[in-house]
Write a protein that holds these residues in place. Structure first.
Motif, PDB file in Angstrom:
ATOM      1  N   VAL A  37      12.418  13.150  -1.803  1.00 26.29           N
ATOM      2  CA  VAL A  37      11.899  11.822  -2.132  1.00 26.29           C
ATOM      3  C   VAL A  37      12.605  11.353  -3.401  1.00 26.29           C
ATOM      4  N   ARG A  38      13.182  10.171  -3.340  1.00 25.74           N
ATOM      5  CA  ARG A  38      13.950   9.650  -4.473  1.00 25.74           C
ATOM      6  C   ARG A  38      13.106   9.571  -5.745  1.00 25.74           C
ATOM      7  N   ASP A  39      13.746   9.830  -6.877  1.00 27.72           N
ATOM      8  CA  ASP A  39      13.079   9.729  -8.172  1.00 27.72           C
ATOM      9  C   ASP A  39      12.497   8.334  -8.355  1.00 27.72           C
ATOM     10  N   THR A  56       5.847  19.216  -3.404  1.00 23.72           N
ATOM     11  CA  THR A  56       6.351  20.021  -4.508  1.00 23.72           C
ATOM     12  C   THR A  56       5.978  19.380  -5.836  1.00 23.72           C
ATOM     13  N   ALA A  57       6.145  20.138  -6.904  1.00 25.91           N
ATOM     14  CA  ALA A  57       5.880  19.622  -8.243  1.00 25.91           C
ATOM     15  C   ALA A  57       6.791  18.437  -8.564  1.00 25.91           C
ATOM     16  N   ALA A  58       7.969  18.386  -7.946  1.00 28.93           N
ATOM     17  CA  ALA A  58       8.915  17.295  -8.166  1.00 28.93           C
ATOM     18  C   ALA A  58       8.627  16.073  -7.296  1.00 28.93           C
ATOM     19  N   GLY A  59       7.637  16.172  -6.389  1.00 30.72           N
ATOM     20  CA  GLY A  59       7.274  15.059  -5.533  1.00 30.72           C
ATOM     21  C   GLY A  59       7.921  15.061  -4.165  1.00 30.72           C
ATOM     22  N   ASP A  60       8.750  16.071  -3.863  1.00 32.43           N
ATOM     23  CA  ASP A  60       9.335  16.179  -2.528  1.00 32.43           C
ATOM     24  C   ASP A  60       8.281  16.688  -1.551  1.00 32.43           C
ATOM     25  N   LEU A  61       8.507  16.453  -0.258  1.00 30.17           N
ATOM     26  CA  LEU A  61       7.577  16.896   0.778  1.00 30.17           C
ATOM     27  C   LEU A  61       8.183  18.059   1.551  1.00 30.17           C
TER      28      LEU A  61
END
Length: 115
Positions: A37-39, A56-61
């Motif tokens: 998922v884009r920043d 994820t903690a970074a917002g990816d799925l």
């Protein structure tokens, strides 16, 4: 090989279908795909079918196989889809290149899942 097919975007939400094709010479067991998922874009999964999902903690799925499609035979396909709401963009869709395919679960090293 991943085929991602955006099917509907209503500005703030979307429906997406994804096909995972086994073009190799052996069956694939326990597949996982990670959606980058884009920043600056925050997505919330409102429903998913054909996979389990975590963020994820970074917002990816992270999408993982479910019991009935955990193995993809040679020449076969597993399909899943999801609905999300999103913030941070006027519209949104995901292409094949946004999904990283992994041949086995659990999630590969380097991806930290939210608890």
């Amino acid at each position: 090989m991943i085929d991602a097919h955006p099917t509907n975007d209503w500005g703030g939400g979307l429906t997406q279908s994804v096909s995972v094709h086994n073009t190799g010479t052996e069956a694939i067991d326990h597949w996982t795909t990670v959606l980058d998922v884009r920043d600056g874009i925050d997505v919330t999964v409102t429903s998913v079918w054909g996979a389990n999902v975590s963020k994820t903690a970074a917002g990816d799925l992270v999408f993982e196989a479910v019991d009935w499609n955990t193995t993809i035979g040679v020449g076969s396909t597993a399909t899943f889809g999801f609905n999300v709401t999103y913030h941070g963009a006027p519209d949104l869709s995901f292409a094949d290149a946004d999904f990283a395919f992994h041949h086995a679960s659990p999630v590969p090293a380097g991806y930290l899942l939210d608890a």
